[in-house]
Design a protein around this motif. Structure first.
Motif, mmCIF file in Angstrom:
data_model
loop_
_atom_site.group_PDB
_atom_site.id
_atom_site.type_symbol
_atom_site.label_atom_id
_atom_site.label_comp_id
_atom_site.label_asym_id
_atom_site.label_seq_id
_atom_site.Cartn_x
_atom_site.Cartn_y
_atom_site.Cartn_z
ATOM 1 N N ILE A 1 26.490 31.923 12.651
ATOM 2 C CA ILE A 1 27.929 31.852 12.925
ATOM 3 C C ILE A 1 28.166 31.307 14.325
ATOM 4 O O ILE A 1 29.054 30.483 14.553
ATOM 5 C CB ILE A 1 28.592 33.239 12.756
ATOM 6 C CG1 ILE A 1 28.409 33.760 11.333
ATOM 7 C CG2 ILE A 1 30.067 33.205 13.140
ATOM 8 C CD1 ILE A 1 28.953 32.870 10.250
ATOM 9 N N LYS A 2 27.346 31.744 15.284
ATOM 10 C CA LYS A 2 27.469 31.239 16.653
ATOM 11 C C LYS A 2 27.218 29.734 16.699
ATOM 12 O O LYS A 2 27.951 28.989 17.364
ATOM 13 C CB LYS A 2 26.467 31.966 17.562
ATOM 14 C CG LYS A 2 26.477 31.491 18.988
ATOM 15 C CD LYS A 2 25.403 32.201 19.792
ATOM 16 C CE LYS A 2 25.191 31.492 21.097
ATOM 17 N NZ LYS A 2 23.998 31.967 21.785
ATOM 18 N N LEU A 3 26.200 29.259 15.976
ATOM 19 C CA LEU A 3 25.923 27.817 15.924
ATOM 20 C C LEU A 3 27.107 27.055 15.344
ATOM 21 O O LEU A 3 27.451 25.968 15.816
ATOM 22 C CB LEU A 3 24.669 27.542 15.086
ATOM 23 C CG LEU A 3 23.333 27.989 15.658
ATOM 24 C CD1 LEU A 3 22.226 27.786 14.629
ATOM 25 C CD2 LEU A 3 23.023 27.240 16.942
ATOM 26 N N LEU A 4 27.725 27.623 14.329
ATOM 27 C CA LEU A 4 28.871 26.968 13.707
ATOM 28 C C LEU A 4 30.069 26.952 14.645
ATOM 29 O O LEU A 4 30.720 25.915 14.824
ATOM 30 C CB LEU A 4 29.232 27.675 12.399
ATOM 31 C CG LEU A 4 28.177 27.632 11.294
ATOM 32 C CD1 LEU A 4 28.599 28.509 10.129
ATOM 33 C CD2 LEU A 4 27.907 26.215 10.843
ATOM 34 N N GLU A 5 30.363 28.091 15.238
ATOM 35 C CA GLU A 5 31.547 28.201 16.098
ATOM 36 C C GLU A 5 31.418 27.384 17.385
ATOM 37 O O GLU A 5 32.423 26.942 17.927
ATOM 38 C CB GLU A 5 31.819 29.675 16.436
ATOM 39 C CG GLU A 5 32.159 30.540 15.229
ATOM 40 C CD GLU A 5 33.446 30.128 14.525
ATOM 41 O OE1 GLU A 5 34.356 29.602 15.191
ATOM 42 O OE2 GLU A 5 33.531 30.339 13.301
ATOM 43 N N THR A 6 30.195 27.199 17.888
ATOM 44 C CA THR A 6 30.009 26.393 19.103
ATOM 45 C C THR A 6 29.932 24.901 18.798
ATOM 46 O O THR A 6 29.893 24.093 19.714
ATOM 47 C CB THR A 6 28.738 26.810 19.871
ATOM 48 O OG1 THR A 6 27.607 26.646 19.022
ATOM 49 C CG2 THR A 6 28.847 28.230 20.379
ATOM 50 N N GLY A 7 29.896 24.544 17.521
ATOM 51 C CA GLY A 7 29.887 23.137 17.155
ATOM 52 C C GLY A 7 28.504 22.523 17.025
ATOM 53 O O GLY A 7 28.375 21.315 16.832
ATOM 54 N N GLU A 8 27.451 23.339 17.117
ATOM 55 C CA GLU A 8 26.088 22.820 16.952
ATOM 56 C C GLU A 8 25.894 22.265 15.544
ATOM 57 O O GLU A 8 25.201 21.274 15.353
ATOM 58 C CB GLU A 8 25.058 23.928 17.211
ATOM 59 C CG GLU A 8 24.936 24.346 18.644
ATOM 60 C CD GLU A 8 24.205 23.329 19.489
ATOM 61 O OE1 GLU A 8 23.245 22.716 18.997
ATOM 62 O OE2 GLU A 8 24.617 23.146 20.636
ATOM 63 N N ILE A 9 26.485 22.951 14.564
ATOM 64 C CA ILE A 9 26.433 22.508 13.168
ATOM 65 C C ILE A 9 27.870 22.364 12.684
ATOM 66 O O ILE A 9 28.638 23.326 12.714
ATOM 67 C CB ILE A 9 25.695 23.537 12.283
ATOM 68 C CG1 ILE A 9 24.277 23.784 12.804
ATOM 69 C CG2 ILE A 9 25.651 23.063 10.836
ATOM 70 C CD1 ILE A 9 23.551 24.905 12.082
ATOM 71 N N PRO A 10 28.243 21.175 12.242
ATOM 72 C CA PRO A 10 29.613 20.994 11.737
ATOM 73 C C PRO A 10 29.810 21.761 10.419
ATOM 74 O O PRO A 10 28.894 21.893 9.624
ATOM 75 C CB PRO A 10 29.728 19.498 11.501
ATOM 76 C CG PRO A 10 28.458 18.877 11.901
ATOM 77 C CD PRO A 10 27.488 19.944 12.269
ATOM 78 N N PHE A 11 31.020 22.246 10.215
ATOM 79 C CA PHE A 11 31.354 22.952 8.981
ATOM 80 C C PHE A 11 32.840 22.771 8.702
ATOM 81 O O PHE A 11 33.588 22.276 9.526
ATOM 82 C CB PHE A 11 31.013 24.443 9.104
ATOM 83 C CG PHE A 11 31.935 25.201 10.010
ATOM 84 C CD1 PHE A 11 32.989 25.935 9.492
ATOM 85 C CD2 PHE A 11 31.761 25.180 11.388
ATOM 86 C CE1 PHE A 11 33.840 26.643 10.336
ATOM 87 C CE2 PHE A 11 32.601 25.873 12.226
ATOM 88 C CZ PHE A 11 33.648 26.611 11.702
ATOM 89 N N ARG A 12 33.239 23.168 7.510
ATOM 90 C CA ARG A 12 34.667 23.188 7.190
ATOM 91 C C ARG A 12 34.971 24.514 6.504
ATOM 92 O O ARG A 12 34.097 25.132 5.890
ATOM 93 C CB ARG A 12 35.042 22.014 6.312
ATOM 94 C CG ARG A 12 34.302 21.976 5.040
ATOM 95 C CD ARG A 12 34.651 20.825 4.169
ATOM 96 N NE ARG A 12 34.023 21.201 2.892
ATOM 97 C CZ ARG A 12 34.005 20.498 1.836
ATOM 98 N NH1 ARG A 12 34.572 19.350 1.820
ATOM 99 N NH2 ARG A 12 33.428 20.919 0.751
ATOM 100 N N LEU A 13 36.186 24.940 6.658
ATOM 101 C CA LEU A 13 36.605 26.212 6.072
ATOM 102 C C LEU A 13 37.263 25.979 4.713
ATOM 103 O O LEU A 13 38.115 25.114 4.562
ATOM 104 C CB LEU A 13 37.600 26.924 6.987
ATOM 105 C CG LEU A 13 37.015 27.672 8.169
ATOM 106 C CD1 LEU A 13 38.123 28.167 9.091
ATOM 107 C CD2 LEU A 13 36.162 28.832 7.708
ATOM 108 N N ILE A 14 36.845 26.744 3.741
ATOM 109 C CA ILE A 14 37.482 26.786 2.430
ATOM 110 C C ILE A 14 37.951 28.231 2.276
ATOM 111 O O ILE A 14 37.142 29.114 1.995
ATOM 112 C CB ILE A 14 36.502 26.431 1.293
ATOM 113 C CG1 ILE A 14 35.825 25.097 1.538
ATOM 114 C CG2 ILE A 14 37.201 26.495 -0.056
ATOM 115 C CD1 ILE A 14 36.687 23.891 1.303
#
Length: 95
Positions: free
Chosen positions: A10-23
């Motif tokens: 979650i930290k990697l996602l929130e810091t932008g290390e791994i891009p994601f999108r919310l559904i």
């Protein structure tokens, strides 16, 4: 796949290390983005390991090497660079 904890992911996602999108409330990560992160992380780890190995060689530290008195060492290799009475051997770290 990444072998990390959920909070760390979650930290990697929130810091932008791994891009994601919310559904809704769920985060979605594409396989390509995940593989790209793994490639970057592996390269970073390899670089750090290479730097540590270079530093170890620069300092004369090698895995499985030690400095022991010649009489106590069954496999002496070379005298110490300082000219001391100690020799380098492959038994482990001993004084």
């Amino acid at each position: 796949m990444l072998h990390v904890s959920r909070p760390y992911l979650i930290k990697l996602l929130e810091t932008g290390e791994i891009p994601f999108r919310l559904i809704g409330k769920h985060r979605r990560i594409t396989y390509e983005d995940l593989q790209e992160y793994k490639r970057r992380d592996d390269a970073k780890r390899r670089t750090a390991a290479d730097q540590l190995a270079a530093l170890g060689q620069e300092l004369g530290i090698a895995r499985g090497s030690c400095w022991t008195p010649p009489a106590a060492c069954p496999t002496p290799r070379s005298p110490a660079a300082t000219g001391s009475r100690w020799t380098r051997c492959g038994r482990g770290l001993r004084a």
